[in-house]
Scaffold this motif. Structure first.
Motif, short mmCIF file in Angstrom:
data_model
loop_
_atom_site.label_atom_id
_atom_site.label_comp_id
_atom_site.label_asym_id
_atom_site.label_seq_id
_atom_site.Cartn_x
_atom_site.Cartn_y
_atom_site.Cartn_z
N SER A 184 0.40 13.33 -13.98
CA SER A 184 -0.50 13.64 -15.50
C SER A 184 -0.87 12.70 -16.11
CB SER A 184 1.01 14.25 -15.93
OG SER A 184 1.77 12.96 -15.83
N SER A 185 -0.82 11.28 -15.69
CA SER A 185 -1.86 10.35 -17.09
C SER A 185 -1.32 8.86 -16.46
CB SER A 185 -1.70 10.61 -18.45
OG SER A 185 -0.33 9.66 -18.84
N VAL A 186 -2.43 8.30 -16.49
CA VAL A 186 -2.60 6.56 -16.04
C VAL A 186 -1.26 5.93 -16.96
CG1 VAL A 186 -3.65 4.94 -16.71
CG2 VAL A 186 -4.88 6.52 -16.16
N ARG A 187 -1.01 6.40 -17.99
CA ARG A 187 0.03 5.97 -18.87
C ARG A 187 1.15 6.29 -18.04
NH1 ARG A 187 -0.51 8.62 -23.91
NH2 ARG A 187 -1.90 6.64 -24.46
N ALA A 188 1.86 8.06 -17.96
CA ALA A 188 2.54 7.60 -17.04
C ALA A 188 2.31 7.65 -15.47
CB ALA A 188 2.62 9.58 -16.61
N LEU A 189 1.54 7.02 -15.13
CA LEU A 189 1.83 5.97 -13.86
C LEU A 189 1.69 4.85 -13.99
CD1 LEU A 189 0.45 6.08 -11.33
CD2 LEU A 189 -2.07 5.02 -11.46
N GLU A 190 1.93 4.54 -15.22
CA GLU A 190 1.95 3.01 -15.37
C GLU A 190 3.45 2.69 -15.86
OE1 GLU A 190 -0.31 1.35 -18.89
OE2 GLU A 190 0.34 -0.25 -18.67
N GLY A 191 4.02 4.21 -16.82
CA GLY A 191 5.60 4.45 -16.43
C GLY A 191 6.21 3.89 -15.57
N SER A 192 5.37 4.59 -14.24
CA SER A 192 6.44 4.38 -13.56
C SER A 192 6.90 3.30 -12.30
CB SER A 192 6.52 5.38 -12.01
OG SER A 192 5.99 7.13 -13.04
N LEU A 193 5.57 2.55 -12.98
CA LEU A 193 5.86 1.32 -12.43
C LEU A 193 6.30 0.63 -12.88
CD1 LEU A 193 4.15 -0.44 -10.41
CD2 LEU A 193 2.35 -0.75 -12.32
N ILE A 194 6.36 0.57 -14.19
CA ILE A 194 7.53 -0.12 -15.15
C ILE A 194 8.56 -0.13 -14.48
CG2 ILE A 194 8.23 -0.86 -17.23
CD1 ILE A 194 5.32 -1.64 -16.35
N HIS A 195 9.31 1.16 -14.41
CA HIS A 195 10.88 2.11 -14.07
C HIS A 195 11.12 0.73 -13.04
CE1 HIS A 195 13.53 5.82 -14.09
NE2 HIS A 195 13.88 4.14 -14.11
N ILE A 196 10.32 1.47 -11.76
CA ILE A 196 10.45 0.80 -10.77
C ILE A 196 10.68 -0.99 -10.61
CG2 ILE A 196 9.74 0.65 -8.21
CD1 ILE A 196 8.47 3.56 -8.81
N ASP A 234 0.90 -1.02 -0.04
CA ASP A 234 -0.54 0.42 0.51
C ASP A 234 0.76 1.15 -0.37
OD1 ASP A 234 -2.27 -1.27 0.33
OD2 ASP A 234 -2.31 -1.07 2.18
N ASP A 235 2.01 1.59 0.78
CA ASP A 235 2.37 2.71 0.65
C ASP A 235 3.16 2.42 -0.53
OD1 ASP A 235 4.48 0.42 1.01
OD2 ASP A 235 5.84 1.12 2.64
N VAL A 236 3.90 1.68 -1.31
CA VAL A 236 3.99 1.91 -2.69
C VAL A 236 3.37 2.57 -3.28
CG1 VAL A 236 5.45 0.93 -4.67
CG2 VAL A 236 6.32 0.22 -1.86
N ALA A 237 2.58 2.11 -3.60
CA ALA A 237 0.93 2.21 -4.27
C ALA A 237 0.85 3.50 -4.02
CB ALA A 237 -0.49 1.56 -4.55
N PHE A 238 0.38 3.68 -2.44
CA PHE A 238 0.36 5.24 -2.83
C PHE A 238 1.03 6.22 -2.68
CE2 PHE A 238 -3.51 3.38 0.06
CZ PHE A 238 -4.54 4.41 0.23
N PHE A 239 1.84 5.95 -2.24
CA PHE A 239 3.25 6.74 -2.89
C PHE A 239 3.55 7.72 -4.47
CE2 PHE A 239 7.63 7.28 -4.52
CZ PHE A 239 8.04 8.27 -4.29
N LEU A 240 3.31 6.42 -5.03
CA LEU A 240 2.82 6.45 -6.56
C LEU A 240 1.69 7.19 -7.41
CD1 LEU A 240 4.08 3.12 -8.06
CD2 LEU A 240 5.35 5.36 -8.22
N LEU A 258 9.42 1.55 -0.49
CA LEU A 258 9.16 2.68 -0.93
C LEU A 258 9.75 3.24 -0.90
CD1 LEU A 258 6.83 5.38 -0.59
CD2 LEU A 258 7.06 5.35 2.24
N GLU A 259 11.04 3.53 -0.61
CA GLU A 259 12.40 3.59 -0.62
C GLU A 259 13.21 3.57 -1.74
OE1 GLU A 259 15.75 2.21 1.99
OE2 GLU A 259 16.61 3.44 1.86
N LEU A 260 13.23 2.55 -2.47
CA LEU A 260 13.51 2.62 -4.29
C LEU A 260 12.11 3.25 -5.51
CD1 LEU A 260 15.39 0.81 -6.28
CD2 LEU A 260 12.98 -0.82 -6.16
N ALA A 261 10.87 3.07 -4.40
CA ALA A 261 10.12 4.09 -5.64
C ALA A 261 10.69 5.33 -5.05
CB ALA A 261 8.40 3.11 -5.05
N GLN A 262 10.93 6.12 -3.73
CA GLN A 262 11.38 7.10 -4.04
C GLN A 262 12.89 7.49 -4.83
OE1 GLN A 262 11.19 7.19 0.30
NE2 GLN A 262 8.84 8.09 0.19
#
Ligand code: ADP
Ligand code: MG
Length: 429
Positions: A292-304, A280-286, A317-321
């Motif tokens: 901007s958009s769901v596409r950007a959201l998905e992009g960040s997830l893939i990146h992480i 949950d903490d990672v999901a809420f953080f992201l 959470l630390e890694l995501a940050q």
């Protein structure tokens, strides 16, 4: 960041005759990421290293077999093709964009319901269906979902999904090579026509003319028409009035930017699809950081996910940050401290002087902490510089503020507050 990617890649083969280099990525995520982001950099460095003008690059993953010297098609192409065949269904429909992979929330529920209604009774209700909204909010996904659903319930239905820019190109090709009859024949007999990003036929008068006739004949025959666009019909500049009024004659519905909760649900669903668990903490953080958009959201997830799998870490959470701060800084290098402070002050109904003051009133120091956090996230300034700007505070005060804000970001309401300030900063910058 670039070094991380470079280190993960190994050399499989160098074909001096073809001037082609075969590189191996540790997994599919990394391969996709490299393909979309780093090919030019690899080309530049490798051509210098190998002392040739230009090198072609081909990526594969570790489990792809080595291409043998005779093979004219490199192994990586075969896998890419195989993967494409997996996701491509008929008539350009992407099989993974379905209703069951679409997360419904207040921002998109009307468009979703209308899309579903259309699949139950094509051509009978809401014709045409016109879905509009900003980039990356799910319009294409819904068009494909309609296509997939109709296909699944009736294999004989003839259906075309086409983007408007490809439609334009097809038309130009048809006139150039005297193939107008083929063009017309292709569109004349379909039961369902899905045209994505219809705004791209703006200022293409002759294409519009052809499209107008196709529209009318399909409409009169009660065939289903579905369009997507970045704006509502009357706002489509460069499109003839008679066409605009046809486009809005059925149901017009929009998609907005999703709420934090919907973003969290989308992230969890996407993570499931990639077979990773998102806490949950990672999901809420992201969800609160990517606005901007769901596409950007998905992009960040893939990146992480990619960085985690590259470095063998779990998704924390630390890694995501760490990952997000880097990308955001690059995108936002032009945001100034002054501007951030103004937006924060305005949001909390304070003045710049309040923010910089000695004052320790709770609401002022909370605003100040948020300001410090955003400055760290959105600029390249050091803790010292941020502290200096906000009333000569030392770097440990700033550090403390940032960690307090990060702690509080776990609360949805607070995360939403911070993300809306951030949105203002971005909009006004
Ligand atoms: P648009 O066509 O509006 O620019 P897309 O349909 O291409 O946006 O969506 C961008 C990405 O975001 C796609 O990968 C899509 O699957 C995903 N997406 C958008 N909205 C949702 C949603 N509500 N649920 C799940 N995925 C979504
Ligand atoms: Mg789209």
């Amino acid at each position: 960041m670039v070094e991380t990617w470079f280190k993960a890649v190994s050399l499989q083969k160098w074909d001096a005759r073809e001037k082609k280099i075969y590189l191996v990525a540790p997994n599919q995520f990394v391969q996709d990421w490299l393909n979309t982001h780093y090919v030019p950099i690899f080309q530049r460095h490798l051509s210098r290293l190998l002392n040739v003008d230009a090198v072609a690059i081909s990526f594969s993953t570790q489990n792809t077999p080595t291409p043998d010297a005779q093979a004219s098609v490199p192994a990586v192409n075969k896998t890419t093709l195989a993967r494409k065949a997996d996701v491509k269904a008929h008539q350009g429909i992407n099989a993974s964009y379905r209703f069951d992979t679409f997360v419904v929330g207040p921002s998109n529920e009307l468009a979703y319901a209308a899309a579903q209604a259309v699949t139950h009774r094509p051509g009978q209700v809401y014709n045409p269906l016109f879905i509009y909204g900003g980039a990356g909010l799910g319009k294409t996904h819904l068009l494909h979902a309609i296509g997939n659903e109709i296909r699944a319930s009736n294999k004989r239905v003839s259906l075309i999904y086409q983007t408007a820019d490809r439609f334009v190109n097809e038309f130009i090709y048809a006139i150039r090579f005297d193939k107008i009859h083929l063009f017309q024949a292709k569109y004349k007999d379909v039961d369902v026509l899905l045209i994505d990003d219809i705004q791209f036929i703006a200022h293409k008068d002759q294409t519009q003319e052809a499209f107008f006739h196709i529209f009318n004949s399909l409409y009169d025959a009660h065939k289903q028409l579905v369009f997507s666009s970045d704006t509502y019909p009357q706002n489509l500049n460069g499109i003839a009035e008679r066409l605009r009024s046809r486009l809005e004659s059925g149901l017009v519905t929009d998609i907005h930017a999703p709420s934090v909760e919907t973003k969290v649900a989308i992230l969890k669903k996407k993570a499931d699809l990639h077979r990773v668990t998102l806490t949950d903490d990672v999901a809420f953080f992201l969800a609160s950081r990517v606005v901007s958009s769901v596409r950007a959201l998905e992009g960040s997830l893939i990146h992480i996910i990619a960085v985690a799998s590259l470095t063998g870490q779990s998704i924390s959470l630390e890694l995501a940050q760490k990952v997000l701060v880097r990308t955001h800084k690059q995108e936002r290098a032009d945001v100034h401290m002054e501007h951030i402070a103004q937006c924060v002050a305005q949001f909390y109904g304070l003045t710049m002087t309040d923010l910089r003051s000695e004052g320790r009133l709770k609401h002022i120091s909370c605003a100040r902490q948020v300001c410090m956090y955003l400055m760290k996230q959105m600029t390249d300034k050091s803790l010292q510089e941020i502290g200096l700007f906000l009333g000569r505070r030392d770097h440990s005060t700033v550090l403390h503020a940032i960690s307090r804000v990060k702690e509080q970001l776990k609360k949805v309401s607070f995360a939403a507050q911070v993300s809306s300030i951030e949105e203002r900063i971005m909009q006004a910058s």
